[in-house]
Design a protein around this motif. Structure first.
Motif, PDB file in Angstrom:
ATOM      1  N   GLU A 223      58.890  -4.288 -17.956  1.00  0.00           N
ATOM      2  CA  GLU A 223      59.538  -5.163 -16.978  1.00  0.00           C
ATOM      3  C   GLU A 223      58.558  -5.927 -16.084  1.00  0.00           C
ATOM      4  O   GLU A 223      58.974  -6.656 -15.192  1.00  0.00           O
ATOM      5  CB  GLU A 223      60.516  -4.354 -16.106  1.00  0.00           C
ATOM      6  N   SER A 225      55.096  -8.479 -16.183  1.00  0.00           N
ATOM      7  CA  SER A 225      54.152  -9.259 -16.982  1.00  0.00           C
ATOM      8  C   SER A 225      52.749  -8.671 -16.855  1.00  0.00           C
ATOM      9  O   SER A 225      52.363  -8.191 -15.784  1.00  0.00           O
ATOM     10  CB  SER A 225      54.135 -10.709 -16.494  1.00  0.00           C
ATOM     11  N   ALA A 226      52.004  -8.756 -17.929  1.00  0.00           N
ATOM     12  CA  ALA A 226      50.618  -8.294 -17.894  1.00  0.00           C
ATOM     13  C   ALA A 226      49.792  -9.101 -16.898  1.00  0.00           C
ATOM     14  O   ALA A 226      48.732  -8.658 -16.447  1.00  0.00           O
ATOM     15  CB  ALA A 226      50.001  -8.390 -19.283  1.00  0.00           C
ATOM     16  N   LEU A 227      50.275 -10.285 -16.538  1.00  0.00           N
ATOM     17  CA  LEU A 227      49.569 -11.131 -15.571  1.00  0.00           C
ATOM     18  C   LEU A 227      49.853 -10.717 -14.133  1.00  0.00           C
ATOM     19  O   LEU A 227      49.139 -11.136 -13.218  1.00  0.00           O
ATOM     20  CB  LEU A 227      49.963 -12.592 -15.773  1.00  0.00           C
ATOM     21  N   ASP A 228      50.905  -9.926 -13.933  1.00  0.00           N
ATOM     22  CA  ASP A 228      51.265  -9.451 -12.597  1.00  0.00           C
ATOM     23  C   ASP A 228      50.779  -8.014 -12.448  1.00  0.00           C
ATOM     24  O   ASP A 228      51.490  -7.069 -12.780  1.00  0.00           O
ATOM     25  CB  ASP A 228      52.782  -9.518 -12.381  1.00  0.00           C
ATOM     26  N   THR A 263      56.659  -9.190  -6.933  1.00  0.00           N
ATOM     27  CA  THR A 263      56.547  -8.094  -7.907  1.00  0.00           C
ATOM     28  C   THR A 263      56.809  -6.758  -7.227  1.00  0.00           C
ATOM     29  O   THR A 263      57.515  -5.896  -7.757  1.00  0.00           O
ATOM     30  CB  THR A 263      55.147  -8.086  -8.548  1.00  0.00           C
TER      31      THR A 263
END
Length: 389
Positions: A223, A225-228, A263
């Protein structure tokens, strides 16, 4: 040629080291630091610097200069419940330890206080010196703010620094998102105890806890993102005392760390959703207790550049690197969210890298040469910022 302010700080090296070692031998925890406060206030009194003690949280707030804008310099001074194993002649003997370097922070801020007092007539405003308790439990900054830290005079900018025992001396890390937020929580699950041979007669909180644990791990995996950048760790899962008994209760404790506000808000909501849904499915009652709730430490880029300019001027040998971005957390964040601020990580590794240890390690050592440089940086940044603003 060495900057005069740095030379003044270097001339105080013996005093700074003595102060650091004295503080190192009296480590205290949390929001009650009576010996530490007594030491700091005695030194401030010797310098002729006015101060106030926030008795309920063992914080000391001193001021140098008057009128104009106000910049806050922060040094935390609480320790950890760690048994020291350094073997140093001034090692702590009371079962606690300055294993995160806060003794150096307090000593360096005392050094900055002495420098600023010597140059008080040159100050174009007010410097507020904040000797903070309770950083390790994320409680000191908020408590001091509640007591009026940011007012009388009103704080307009702030600087905090932290030494690193596993980072090369004369290096300084900076960044924008320097430290993550932290949301710490405890989950108390209440089921119905029973004999292990008749599980159908009970409600097993261990089983429920396992499902809660798995559900929470899926949040990061599916749930976010790998960017968050985000981490969610359950560090405690405790239940039962016998192998043939289903206990009444189980306890899980965890920590969520993120940088982005959205986030963080989303994941906190989902943590509560999953706990509620799983407990409903397995007929288990639950309570959620918030253990810590601290925002990310977000630095103001323009302020950071101003501070770096001062650092380069006072110490041309200091290497500054835009690489401070850590999943650790820091309650200086309560200050950075209120005024333009910067938070730096200052290398204090000893000469032999094989002896470097991470923060909170019982064997950690710090290079004491960082003390006069820290003091000079604090003082120079404050003087320059007031001059400019």
């Amino acid at each position: 040629m060495r900057h005069p302010l740095l030379q003044e700080a270097l001339d105080m090296s013996e005093e700074l080291v003595a102060n650091r070692r004295a503080l190192h031998q009296i480590p205290e925890l949390g929001l009650s630091l009576p010996q530490t406060v007594a030491f700091v206030t005695e030194k401030l009194s010797e310098m002729g610097i006015a101060y106030q003690v926030y008795e309920d949280c063992s914080c000391v707030v001193a001021t140098v200069g008057q009128g104009g804008k106000c910049i806050l310099l922060r040094g935390d001074m609480d320790a950890l419940p760690v048994e020291e194993e350094t073997g140093l002649p001034f090692a702590s003997q009371n079962g606690c330890m300055h294993a995160c370097g806060h003794d150096l922070h307090a000593a360096a801020l005392l050094g900055a206080a002495k420098l600023l007092k010597a140059h008080e007539s040159e100050l174009k405003g007010t410097v507020k010196l904040f000797f903070q308790s309770g950083e390790e439990i994320f409680a000191g900054a908020a408590a001091a703010i509640k007591e009026g830290l940011m007012e009388n005079p009103r704080v307009d900018a702030a600087l905090g620094m932290h030494v690193g025992g596993a980072q090369a001396y004369q290096t300084l890390l900076y960044g924008h998102y320097t430290m993550s937020s932290v949301y710490g929580f405890r989950i108390l699950l209440t089921g119905k105890g029973a004999h292990g041979s008749t599980p159908e007669m009970g409600i097993d909180p261990i089983h429920t806890g396992v499902q809660v644990y798995l559900g929470l791990q899926e949040l990061i995996a599916r749930e976010v993102s790998a960017l968050d950048e985000a981490t969610l760790t359950i560090g405690r899962f405790e239940a039962g005392k016998a192998n043939n008994v289903i206990p009444n209760t189980a306890v899980l404790e965890g920590t969520l760390r993120t940088f982005k506000t959205e986030t963080r808000a989303y994941l906190i909501g989902r943590i509560h959703d999953i706990i509620e849904a799983v407990c409903r499915a397995y007929r288990t009652e639950f309570e959620i207790e918030v253990l810590s709730d601290v925002p990310a430490t977000v630095c103001d880029d323009a302020t950071t550049q101003e501070f770096l300019d001062s650092i380069h001027e006072v110490d041309g040998e200091m290497e500054t690197i835009n690489a401070f971005h850590a999943m650790g957390s820091e309650d200086f964040a309560f200050i950075t969210e209120r005024v333009p601020s910067s938070y730096f990580f200052l290398g204090a590794g000893v000469e032999d890298p094989s002896q470097w240890r991470s923060q909170h390690n019982p064997h950690i050592l710090f290079c004491e040469d960082v003390l006069p440089r820290s003091a000079a940086i604090y003082a120079k940044v404050a003087m320059d910022w007031l001059q400019k603003h």
